[in-house]
Design a protein around this motif. Structure first.
Motif, PDB file in Angstrom:
ATOM      1  N   ASN A 173       0.803  -1.294   0.029  1.00  0.00           N
ATOM      2  CA  ASN A 173       0.076  -0.044   0.105  1.00  0.00           C
ATOM      3  C   ASN A 173       0.852   1.359  -0.210  1.00  0.00           C
ATOM      4  O   ASN A 173       1.778   1.225   0.672  1.00  0.00           O
ATOM      5  N   ILE A 174       0.586   2.326  -0.625  1.00  0.00           N
ATOM      6  CA  ILE A 174       1.044   3.641  -0.614  1.00  0.00           C
ATOM      7  C   ILE A 174       0.755   4.222   0.803  1.00  0.00           C
ATOM      8  O   ILE A 174      -0.376   4.409   1.265  1.00  0.00           O
ATOM      9  N   GLN A 175       2.114   4.545   1.424  1.00  0.00           N
ATOM     10  CA  GLN A 175       1.960   5.315   2.582  1.00  0.00           C
ATOM     11  C   GLN A 175       2.023   6.715   2.513  1.00  0.00           C
ATOM     12  O   GLN A 175       2.382   7.435   1.534  1.00  0.00           O
ATOM     13  N   PRO A 176       1.348   7.490   3.171  1.00  0.00           N
ATOM     14  CA  PRO A 176       1.389   8.895   3.494  1.00  0.00           C
ATOM     15  C   PRO A 176       2.624   9.587   3.152  1.00  0.00           C
ATOM     16  O   PRO A 176       3.745   9.123   3.786  1.00  0.00           O
ATOM     17  N   VAL A 177       2.857  10.542   2.324  1.00  0.00           N
ATOM     18  CA  VAL A 177       4.153  11.270   1.947  1.00  0.00           C
ATOM     19  C   VAL A 177       3.859  12.668   2.680  1.00  0.00           C
ATOM     20  O   VAL A 177       3.024  13.701   2.015  1.00  0.00           O
ATOM     21  N   ASP A 178       4.232  12.916   3.861  1.00  0.00           N
ATOM     22  CA  ASP A 178       3.971  14.271   4.477  1.00  0.00           C
ATOM     23  C   ASP A 178       5.267  15.055   5.044  1.00  0.00           C
ATOM     24  O   ASP A 178       5.335  15.830   5.629  1.00  0.00           O
ATOM     25  N   ASP A 179       6.411  14.398   4.648  1.00  0.00           N
ATOM     26  CA  ASP A 179       7.704  15.085   4.989  1.00  0.00           C
ATOM     27  C   ASP A 179       8.701  14.419   4.151  1.00  0.00           C
ATOM     28  O   ASP A 179       8.574  13.718   3.360  1.00  0.00           O
ATOM     29  N   SER A 212       9.583  10.538   4.409  1.00  0.00           N
ATOM     30  CA  SER A 212       8.732   9.688   4.141  1.00  0.00           C
ATOM     31  C   SER A 212       8.703   9.740   2.363  1.00  0.00           C
ATOM     32  O   SER A 212       8.559   8.908   1.556  1.00  0.00           O
ATOM     33  N   ALA A 221       9.841   6.503   0.189  1.00  0.00           N
ATOM     34  CA  ALA A 221       8.849   5.968  -0.686  1.00  0.00           C
ATOM     35  C   ALA A 221       9.658   5.845  -2.098  1.00  0.00           C
ATOM     36  O   ALA A 221       9.607   4.909  -2.747  1.00  0.00           O
TER      37      ALA A 221
END
Length: 54
Positions: A3-9, A12, A16
């Motif tokens: 699954n694609i993980q959140p990219v918030d910094d 991350s 990815a």
């Protein structure tokens, strides 16, 4: 790939990219060079440069 993980910094984002590049390299995908990414009207287009450094 999972699954694609959140990219918030930046970390991350780096993680990815690492996951994607390792998967591509393991599957003999020619990833070195320039990739143009055309996105939707809501996001800018990008050009990504990928070069092996070792």
């Amino acid at each position: 790939m999972g699954n694609i993980q959140p990219v918030d910094d930046i970390e991350s984002l780096r993680s990815a990219f690492q996951t994607i590049l390792e998967e591509a390299e393991a599957n003999d995908v020619g990833i070195e060079g320039s990739l143009k990414i055309q996105t939707t009207a809501d996001h800018p287009n990008w050009e990504i440069q990928i070069w092996q450094i070792e």
